[in-house]
Design a protein around this motif. Structure first.
Motif, mmCIF file in Angstrom:
data_model
loop_
_atom_site.group_PDB
_atom_site.id
_atom_site.type_symbol
_atom_site.label_atom_id
_atom_site.label_comp_id
_atom_site.label_asym_id
_atom_site.label_seq_id
_atom_site.Cartn_x
_atom_site.Cartn_y
_atom_site.Cartn_z
ATOM 1 N N ALA A 171 0.820 -1.210 0.000
ATOM 2 C CA ALA A 171 0.000 0.000 0.000
ATOM 3 C C ALA A 171 0.858 1.265 0.000
ATOM 4 O O ALA A 171 0.510 2.260 -0.635
ATOM 5 C CB ALA A 171 -0.932 0.007 1.211
ATOM 6 N N LEU A 172 1.967 1.239 0.707
ATOM 7 C CA LEU A 172 2.817 2.428 0.793
ATOM 8 C C LEU A 172 3.718 2.531 -0.448
ATOM 9 O O LEU A 172 3.703 1.654 -1.298
ATOM 10 C CB LEU A 172 3.660 2.374 2.063
ATOM 11 C CG LEU A 172 2.869 2.582 3.372
ATOM 12 C CD1 LEU A 172 3.722 2.245 4.575
ATOM 13 C CD2 LEU A 172 2.338 4.000 3.477
ATOM 14 N N HIS A 173 4.540 3.581 -0.473
ATOM 15 C CA HIS A 173 5.376 3.780 -1.655
ATOM 16 C C HIS A 173 6.673 2.981 -1.588
ATOM 17 O O HIS A 173 7.459 2.982 -2.519
ATOM 18 C CB HIS A 173 5.680 5.265 -1.853
ATOM 19 C CG HIS A 173 6.364 5.906 -0.676
ATOM 20 N ND1 HIS A 173 5.686 6.650 0.267
ATOM 21 C CD2 HIS A 173 7.644 5.894 -0.276
ATOM 22 C CE1 HIS A 173 6.543 7.063 1.184
ATOM 23 N NE2 HIS A 173 7.737 6.621 0.886
ATOM 24 N N ASP A 210 2.313 1.311 -3.921
ATOM 25 C CA ASP A 210 1.162 2.200 -4.141
ATOM 26 C C ASP A 210 -0.115 1.420 -4.477
ATOM 27 O O ASP A 210 -0.976 1.925 -5.185
ATOM 28 C CB ASP A 210 1.440 3.212 -5.274
ATOM 29 C CG ASP A 210 2.508 4.229 -4.898
ATOM 30 O OD1 ASP A 210 2.633 4.527 -3.699
ATOM 31 O OD2 ASP A 210 3.201 4.728 -5.800
ATOM 32 N N MET A 211 -0.201 0.183 -4.018
ATOM 33 C CA MET A 211 -1.373 -0.629 -4.336
ATOM 34 C C MET A 211 -2.104 -0.996 -3.044
ATOM 35 O O MET A 211 -1.679 -1.896 -2.315
ATOM 36 C CB MET A 211 -0.938 -1.913 -5.058
ATOM 37 C CG MET A 211 -0.332 -1.675 -6.438
ATOM 38 S SD MET A 211 -1.538 -1.113 -7.653
ATOM 39 C CE MET A 211 -2.358 -2.649 -8.044
ATOM 40 N N VAL A 212 -3.190 -0.275 -2.779
ATOM 41 C CA VAL A 212 -3.977 -0.557 -1.587
ATOM 42 C C VAL A 212 -5.030 -1.595 -1.957
ATOM 43 O O VAL A 212 -6.070 -1.266 -2.536
ATOM 44 C CB VAL A 212 -4.650 0.729 -1.044
ATOM 45 C CG1 VAL A 212 -5.405 0.425 0.248
ATOM 46 C CG2 VAL A 212 -3.612 1.813 -0.810
ATOM 47 N N LYS A 215 -8.984 -1.495 -2.161
ATOM 48 C CA LYS A 215 -9.423 -0.245 -2.776
ATOM 49 C C LYS A 215 -9.222 -0.296 -4.293
ATOM 50 O O LYS A 215 -10.160 -0.240 -5.052
ATOM 51 C CB LYS A 215 -8.638 0.937 -2.189
ATOM 52 C CG LYS A 215 -9.028 1.270 -0.763
ATOM 53 C CD LYS A 215 -10.422 1.863 -0.740
ATOM 54 C CE LYS A 215 -10.869 2.234 0.653
ATOM 55 N NZ LYS A 215 -12.273 2.682 0.682
ATOM 56 N N ILE A 216 -7.973 -0.424 -4.692
ATOM 57 C CA ILE A 216 -7.675 -0.385 -6.135
ATOM 58 C C ILE A 216 -8.033 -1.707 -6.802
ATOM 59 O O ILE A 216 -8.467 -1.747 -7.952
ATOM 60 C CB ILE A 216 -6.202 0.015 -6.375
ATOM 61 C CG1 ILE A 216 -5.970 0.416 -7.833
ATOM 62 C CG2 ILE A 216 -5.225 -1.070 -5.947
ATOM 63 C CD1 ILE A 216 -4.734 1.276 -8.043
ATOM 64 N N LEU A 217 -7.843 -2.782 -6.063
ATOM 65 C CA LEU A 217 -8.228 -4.117 -6.526
ATOM 66 C C LEU A 217 -8.749 -4.887 -5.323
ATOM 67 O O LEU A 217 -8.220 -4.729 -4.222
ATOM 68 C CB LEU A 217 -7.009 -4.876 -7.083
ATOM 69 C CG LEU A 217 -6.397 -4.446 -8.417
ATOM 70 C CD1 LEU A 217 -5.109 -5.225 -8.663
ATOM 71 C CD2 LEU A 217 -7.372 -4.692 -9.560
ATOM 72 N N SER A 218 -9.734 -5.717 -5.535
ATOM 73 C CA SER A 218 -10.215 -6.549 -4.440
ATOM 74 C C SER A 218 -9.523 -7.909 -4.528
ATOM 75 O O SER A 218 -8.913 -8.244 -5.546
ATOM 76 C CB SER A 218 -11.732 -6.725 -4.536
ATOM 77 O OG SER A 218 -12.042 -7.467 -5.700
ATOM 78 N N GLU A 221 -10.757 -9.769 -7.435
ATOM 79 C CA GLU A 221 -10.173 -9.355 -8.717
ATOM 80 C C GLU A 221 -8.775 -9.940 -8.924
ATOM 81 O O GLU A 221 -8.353 -10.141 -10.052
ATOM 82 C CB GLU A 221 -10.134 -7.825 -8.804
ATOM 83 C CG GLU A 221 -11.505 -7.246 -9.114
ATOM 84 C CD GLU A 221 -11.576 -5.742 -8.919
ATOM 85 O OE1 GLU A 221 -12.127 -5.067 -9.794
ATOM 86 O OE2 GLU A 221 -11.081 -5.247 -7.886
ATOM 87 N N GLY A 237 -2.098 -2.558 11.576
ATOM 88 C CA GLY A 237 -1.650 -1.179 11.422
ATOM 89 C C GLY A 237 -2.468 -0.122 12.118
ATOM 90 O O GLY A 237 -2.055 1.027 12.211
ATOM 91 N N LEU A 238 -3.648 -0.482 12.621
ATOM 92 C CA LEU A 238 -4.543 0.557 13.149
ATOM 93 C C LEU A 238 -4.180 0.927 14.588
ATOM 94 O O LEU A 238 -4.274 0.107 15.479
ATOM 95 C CB LEU A 238 -5.972 0.014 13.122
ATOM 96 C CG LEU A 238 -6.991 0.800 12.319
ATOM 97 C CD1 LEU A 238 -6.528 1.035 10.909
ATOM 98 C CD2 LEU A 238 -8.327 0.102 12.321
ATOM 99 N N ASN A 396 -5.897 -3.939 10.207
ATOM 100 C CA ASN A 396 -6.574 -3.008 9.320
ATOM 101 C C ASN A 396 -7.809 -3.668 8.697
ATOM 102 O O ASN A 396 -7.698 -4.744 8.122
ATOM 103 C CB ASN A 396 -5.585 -2.608 8.223
ATOM 104 C CG ASN A 396 -6.023 -1.350 7.537
ATOM 105 O OD1 ASN A 396 -7.186 -1.187 7.217
ATOM 106 N ND2 ASN A 396 -5.090 -0.449 7.317
ATOM 107 N N LEU A 398 -9.491 -2.843 6.069
ATOM 108 C CA LEU A 398 -9.703 -2.571 4.635
ATOM 109 C C LEU A 398 -9.977 -3.819 3.802
ATOM 110 O O LEU A 398 -10.850 -3.821 2.944
ATOM 111 C CB LEU A 398 -8.472 -1.876 4.058
ATOM 112 C CG LEU A 398 -8.520 -0.356 3.960
ATOM 113 C CD1 LEU A 398 -7.265 0.175 3.296
ATOM 114 C CD2 LEU A 398 -9.759 0.092 3.211
#
Lengths: 463, 279
Positions: A171-173, A210-212, A215-218, A221, A237-238, A396, A398
């Protein structure tokens, strides 16, 4: 003839009054001479009690035997048969409660410094390795890994070695998870993490930052894209807060935020655009390794006074003993048996102090530790301008919220088989903090490795 | 890498960029945001998605130059790329069952209000857009808003564009004239949203605001974006960014948003000087 010294070779470190002002690594590593002296302490026990203490099952006596032959590359190869991140583990594993705990030398005297030996071997390899590891032959199957922390990287490495085409989604860069955003540079240089990830890439692992996922893909998918099994290693992470008044004042950080600003975003470097508060007096609330890391970072950022406010006593501190010692040496003050009740603010909404009460230990609670109870009339105030809450994290939500049929515990942990990491969804495996809640790097690696075995079996069975 | 496909100066301090990000474009919904980074030393900043084109695979952002990152961003040209572009983050704005809505936008907040107005209009809702700017040269997205609004009211502080006054004046006039809204959606500076909420509370009209606090990861990890909503702590990045405006503690949100103001100013100056030197 083994070296019968009762004491292990001491780890050379930067002097406390120097290191608490820089971000360079605290422990500077054994010399070759020390390594050989230490390795000679190993009795090469036939039944290898140390190995059963290792969550990834490294053949410890075998790699130490290679060190004794001065075959350091051979020692490295022995370690990497079982572990994907040796330079990391040699630094951050709590060896005292794992491999070294079972070392026979520890019965009378100190156990062999297995972790320090591992670190030397891994560093030696990383410094000298010129050729890339051989890329395994692709077996025609694909696996997706969500999260590039210790569990995800281990799972990826294991599957890649078996010929799987593996993609890690971060998810992060930057890849590395807690190894890059959480654990500070002075305990685990980011160059070392980068190097370990580079090695995985050479094995054919793809890392997509950069792939959360969620969100961007389930997860569904990912299967649609042709991945045959998915591993969720999204961590815990929360950040939790205490829910006391004043927690939203300026100058109150979660340990996650504080450490991320420092470690991932490098807020302490002049060229970094990411800001961080220049605090003078800092209270870190909590007693785990993360609290120790946050306190030591605060000190290095220039804080004059740093307190660790912990509601139990020294004996109950969950942080590693070695870290607690380092913290003390660096001039950080322990406020033990103290518990915050309110964070105080000035007229501009910045933190001006923290109100605490003294505690005493009562009867043991469910965790087996003696329960702290408030001492009546013991309220006092600490003058601080920054408070870092380090009282734990939770998984998390998500991925859970976007993956139908993925069952979780009430507190958010993904329900997964203890041995295989199999979740309630077919083809979906999970491990690390996302399953257990906040734990250690090596336990997450153990889970990643076990899941890789199960994923391999699952995919091969389907063929 | 995330290529800049289009760059348009909307006013002296506000710029629009269309970024190539096909996977995000495919999933984006109004109300969601992205996090970007321009370079390796760059800060991660959140920007709400202003528009998206699923076919073209682009996401539009509109930003105001306020700090080092937006300054650096503004020095990039079409054909160049952003280092990082992550999303779509946050939950989408709820537009279902809204038959008549007042969309209130202030300044660069209009960039976020616009896609919501567009979605509402497309689903057949009646949309009254009230937008406010300090003065005429700062007006953005006028045509865009007019195309998706049944009523478009332009306000300016100095009277150089539309009517002189605040968006709250226009909204009050509409409410007093008997307009009944299912919801008011207010997006703009915190102080504007605060006053819109104070007004609509009086009139008993449900109001949703979009919060844009300081954050790092945008996935719930840092907690830096926390705010008090109805006495509970919420994370804008995962619980929002939309919240019931009548429950938001604006005083706290305003204080928190000013946390790094001095550092931000310093970093911005540093970035500006750097660009001057380069010239």
């Amino acid at each position: 003839m083994p070296n019968m010294s009762l004491k292990k070779n001491e780890m050379p470190t930067q002097q406390p009054e120097i290191r608490n002002k820089n971000f360079a690594e605290v422990a500077t590593g054994y010399s070759e001479e020390q390594v050989l002296d230490e390795a000679a302490r190993c009795l090469a026990c036939k039944n290898k009690p140390c190995v059963k203490g290792c969550p990834v099952g490294i053949d410890i006596t075998a790699f130490i035997a290679k060190i004794n032959e001065k075959d350091y590359e051979g020692a490295y190869q022995k370690i990497t048969e079982q572990s994907s991140l040796p330079a990391v583990c040699g630094r951050v594993c709590p060896q005292e409660s794992q491999c070294e705990k079972f070392c026979v030398r520890g019965v009378k005297g100190e156990s062999v410094a297995i972790g320090r030996l591992e670190r030397f071997v891994a560093d030696r390899h990383n410094e000298n390795a010129t050729e890339a590891p051989e890329k395994p032959i692709h077996n025609g199957h694909r696996a997706a890994i969500i999260g590039s922390g210790p569990s995800g990287l281990t799972c990826a490495g294991e599957l890649a070695k078996r010929g799987y085409e593996v993609t890690v989604f971060e998810a992060l860069h930057l890849a590395g998870g807690v190894l890059v955003y959480g654990i500070p540079e002075f305990r685990l240089p980011k160059k070392i993490v980068g190097k370990e990830i580079e090695t995985l890439k050479q094995l054919g692992v793809k890392v997509e930052t950069d792939m959360v996922i969620g969100k961007i893909l389930s997860v569904d998918e990912l299967f649609d894209q042709g991945f045959e099994a998915v591993f969720i290693g999204s961590g815990a992470g929360l950040p939790s807060f205490m829910n006391i008044p004043g927690e939203n004042l300026k100058g109150v950080y979660s340990a996650n935020e504080f450490l991320t600003r420092v470690n991932l975003m490098k807020a302490y470097l002049p060229e970094s655009d990411t800001p961080i508060q220049q605090a003078k007096r800092v209270a870190v609330v909590g007693g785990g390794n993360v609290a120790m890391d946050a306190a030591r970072c605060a000190k290095r950022l220039g804080a004059e006074e740093v307190y660790i406010v912990y509601r139990r006593s020294l004996d109950e501190l969950p942080a590693r003993k070695e870290e607690v010692e380092h913290v003390g040496e660096e001039g950080i003050i322990f406020k033990l048996l103290n518990n915050p009740t309110e964070i105080l603010g000035d007229q501009n909404g910045f933190v001006s102090g923290i109100r605490c009460v003294e505690m005493e230990l009562g009867e043991p609670d469910a965790s087996g530790r003696r329960r702290p109870v408030v001492k009546k009339g013991s309220e006092f105030e600490l003058d601080v301008d920054c408070v870092i809450m380090s009282i734990g994290t939770s998984p998390n939500p998500l991925i859970k919220s976007t993956t139908e049929g993925l069952e979780t515990q009430k507190w958010g942990g993904i329900i997964a088989d203890e041995v295989t990491g199999q979740t309630s969804r077919e083809g979906v495996f999970a491990g690390g903090d996302a399953v257990t809640g906040a734990a250690t790097v090596i336990l997450a690696m153990g889970a990643g490795k076990a899941a890789a075995n199960a994923m391999d079996e699952y995919i091969q069975k389907k063929v | 890498m995330f290529k800049i496909i289009k760059k348009e100066i909307l006013n002296p301090t506000v710029t629009l960029m269309e970024i190539e990000a096909p996977l995000i474009a495919k999933k984006a919904e109004p109300g969601q945001f992205i996090i970007l980074r321009t370079d390796v030393n760059g800060e991660r900043i959140p920007l709400t998605i202003a528009d998206f084109d699923r076919e073209k695979g682009t996401v539009t952002i509109i930003y105001q130059i306020v700090g080092a990152t937006t300054e650096k961003l503004n020095h990039l040209s079409v054909g160049e790329s952003l280092l990082d572009f992550t999303g779509p983050l946050g939950t989408a704005s709820h537009t279902e069952n809204l038959k008549k809505v007042a969309v209130v936008g202030g300044g660069v907040g209009c960039a976020i209000a616009y896609p919501i107005a567009k979605k509402l209009y497309a689903q057949g809702s009646t949309v009254h857009s009230i937008v406010g700017f300090r003065s005429s040269e700062l007006v953005i997205l006028q045509n865009e808003f007019e195309n998706v609004s049944d009523k478009y009211i332009l306000m300016s502080d100095d009277g150089t564009a539309g009517e002189k006054g605040l968006v709250t004046d226009a909204l009050k006039a509409l409410l007093d004239a008997g307009e009944k809204y299912d919801e008011v959606i207010a997006i703009g500076p915190l102080v504007m949203m605060k006053f819109v909420c104070a007004l609509t509370k009086e009139y008993g009209v449900k109001t949703v605001v979009s919060m844009n606090p300081i954050m790092i990861d945008g996935t719930g990890m840092c907690g830096g974006c926390r705010l008090s909503v109805g006495g509970e702590t919420k994370f804008a990045c995962v619980d929002g960014p939309d919240f019931d405006g009548h429950l938001v503690d604006f005083a706290e949100a305003m204080a928190r948003s000013a946390m790094y103001k001095p550092q931000e100013r310093e970093a911005h100056e540093k970035a500006c000087n750097l660009f001057k030197e380069v010239k």
